[in-house]
Scaffold this motif. Structure first.
Motif, PDB file in Angstrom:
ATOM      1  N   SER A   1      36.694  36.634 229.901  1.00 36.00           N
ATOM      2  CA  SER A   1      36.836  37.895 228.911  1.00 36.00           C
ATOM      3  C   SER A   1      37.472  36.901 228.174  1.00 36.00           C
ATOM      4  N   LEU A   2      38.541  36.470 228.126  1.00 36.26           N
ATOM      5  CA  LEU A   2      39.259  35.592 227.555  1.00 36.26           C
ATOM      6  C   LEU A   2      38.571  35.431 225.913  1.00 36.26           C
ATOM      7  N   ALA A   3      38.766  35.575 225.307  1.00 32.03           N
ATOM      8  CA  ALA A   3      38.604  35.348 223.984  1.00 32.03           C
ATOM      9  C   ALA A   3      40.107  35.108 222.814  1.00 32.03           C
ATOM     10  N   ILE A   4      40.029  34.477 221.679  1.00 32.54           N
ATOM     11  CA  ILE A   4      40.765  33.680 221.113  1.00 32.54           C
ATOM     12  C   ILE A   4      40.441  34.547 218.938  1.00 32.54           C
ATOM     13  N   LEU A   5      42.312  35.120 218.840  1.00 36.58           N
ATOM     14  CA  LEU A   5      42.070  35.753 217.657  1.00 36.58           C
ATOM     15  C   LEU A   5      42.465  35.246 216.707  1.00 36.58           C
ATOM     16  N   GLY A   6      42.378  34.947 215.878  1.00 33.53           N
ATOM     17  CA  GLY A   6      43.392  34.265 214.968  1.00 33.53           C
ATOM     18  C   GLY A   6      43.808  35.030 213.386  1.00 33.53           C
TER      19      GLY A   6
ATOM     20  N   LEU B   1      35.653  32.751 220.218  1.00 35.58           N
ATOM     21  CA  LEU B   1      36.761  32.700 218.495  1.00 35.58           C
ATOM     22  C   LEU B   1      36.512  33.803 217.511  1.00 35.58           C
ATOM     23  N   GLY B   2      37.730  34.970 216.834  1.00 36.04           N
ATOM     24  CA  GLY B   2      37.176  34.802 215.933  1.00 36.04           C
ATOM     25  C   GLY B   2      38.318  35.212 214.542  1.00 36.04           C
ATOM     26  N   LYS B   3      38.096  35.927 213.838  1.00 36.29           N
ATOM     27  CA  LYS B   3      39.375  35.570 212.018  1.00 36.29           C
ATOM     28  C   LYS B   3      39.713  36.903 211.998  1.00 36.29           C
ATOM     29  N   LEU B   4      41.050  37.443 212.154  1.00 33.74           N
ATOM     30  CA  LEU B   4      41.354  38.574 212.105  1.00 33.74           C
ATOM     31  C   LEU B   4      42.121  39.216 210.315  1.00 33.74           C
ATOM     32  N   ASP B   5      41.739  40.051 209.590  1.00 33.35           N
ATOM     33  CA  ASP B   5      42.103  40.158 208.190  1.00 33.35           C
ATOM     34  C   ASP B   5      43.330  40.958 208.032  1.00 33.35           C
ATOM     35  N   ILE B   6      44.275  41.585 208.499  1.00 33.57           N
ATOM     36  CA  ILE B   6      45.626  42.062 208.738  1.00 33.57           C
ATOM     37  C   ILE B   6      46.109  43.090 207.562  1.00 33.57           C
ATOM     38  N   ASN B   7      45.322  42.402 206.403  1.00 35.62           N
ATOM     39  CA  ASN B   7      46.492  42.789 204.892  1.00 35.62           C
ATOM     40  C   ASN B   7      46.415  43.819 204.272  1.00 35.62           C
ATOM     41  N   LEU B   8      45.131  44.973 204.551  1.00 39.75           N
ATOM     42  CA  LEU B   8      44.889  46.340 204.672  1.00 39.75           C
ATOM     43  C   LEU B   8      46.018  47.400 206.057  1.00 39.75           C
ATOM     44  N   TYR B   9      46.837  46.356 206.702  1.00 40.33           N
ATOM     45  CA  TYR B   9      47.121  47.196 207.783  1.00 40.33           C
ATOM     46  C   TYR B   9      48.461  46.751 207.334  1.00 40.33           C
TER      47      TYR B   9
ATOM     48  N   SER C   1      37.095  39.957 207.727  1.00 41.09           N
ATOM     49  CA  SER C   1      37.440  39.393 209.100  1.00 41.09           C
ATOM     50  C   SER C   1      36.031  39.274 209.618  1.00 41.09           C
ATOM     51  N   GLU C   2      36.143  37.859 211.421  1.00 38.61           N
ATOM     52  CA  GLU C   2      34.703  37.705 211.492  1.00 38.61           C
ATOM     53  C   GLU C   2      35.152  37.646 212.772  1.00 38.61           C
ATOM     54  N   ILE C   3      34.681  38.660 213.578  1.00 42.96           N
ATOM     55  CA  ILE C   3      34.909  38.938 214.832  1.00 42.96           C
ATOM     56  C   ILE C   3      33.189  38.471 215.576  1.00 42.96           C
ATOM     57  N   GLY C   4      33.004  37.958 216.240  1.00 43.12           N
ATOM     58  CA  GLY C   4      31.992  37.619 216.713  1.00 43.12           C
ATOM     59  C   GLY C   4      31.378  38.133 218.390  1.00 43.12           C
ATOM     60  N   TYR C   5      32.574  38.854 218.708  1.00 42.11           N
ATOM     61  CA  TYR C   5      32.007  39.369 219.850  1.00 42.11           C
ATOM     62  C   TYR C   5      33.068  40.660 220.371  1.00 42.11           C
TER      63      TYR C   5
END
Length: 180
Positions: free
Chosen positions: A33-38, A64-72, A89-93
């Motif tokens: 279940s390992l996943a990477i999120l940058g 692999l995913g990319k997370l935008d946190i600016n609105l948080y 954010s691009e989280i394909g899983y």
């Protein structure tokens, strides 16, 4: 950019990322279940590199995913000069049930990580979230610590750590900028 003292050269940065990937492999290599999120921007760049190292070491593709946190973020509503630059954010899983390694370039106050955790929960409930940072520079305002640290650096309040990545800056380097 102001003059900065190099903390990690390109070769040291590369070796550090290899070591961090090995640490993830040792701890989570058997976890399917390992996943990477940058965290966007440079955390996402570092996450892509870690993913490639893990894919090779594990012999399988790690999501692999990319997370935008600016609105948080909790600071942009109180400081109008800090209007957020929104990425996507691009989280394909599916986040639900994943063992996520959250990647960022520098850990400082902990507020970015707090925002990232809040953002992740909007996508589902992971099994676990572990934090990986290239540089931990101290000065926490929240009780947050990294599970994987590339370099621990004691900084002064008026110093800043710049992580330069070839994808955005044309070079790989970590440097310390001293305040005036």
């Amino acid at each position: 950019m102001k003059d900065c003292g190099t903390i990690l050269s390109d070769k040291e940065m590369s070796r550090t990322l290899e070591r961090l990937a090995f640490e993830i492999y040792e701890r989570r290599g058997d976890d399917l279940s390992l996943a990477i999120l940058g965290i966007q921007r440079r955390g996402a760049d570092l996450a892509e590199r870690l993913k490639l190292l893990l894919d090779e070491r594990l012999g399988r593709k790690v999501p692999l995913g990319k997370l935008d946190i600016n609105l948080y973020r909790d600071d942009w509503t109180t400081n109008l000069e800090l209007a957020p630059t929104i990425s996507c954010s691009e989280i394909g899983y599916e986040v639900e049930g994943k063992s996520i390694v959250l990647v960022d370039d520098v850990l400082y106050s902990g507020r970015t990580v707090r925002a990232a955790l809040e953002a992740i929960l909007d996508y589902g409930r992971p099994k676990r979230v572990e934090l990986l940072v290239l540089v931990d520079r101290g000065h926490r305002e929240l009780p947050i610590q990294a599970d994987y640290v590339g370099k621990k650096l004691d900084t002064l309040g008026d110093e800043h750590v710049n992580v330069l990545v070839v994808e955005r800056d044309g070079e790989d380097r970590v440097c310390l900028v001293r305040g005036e």
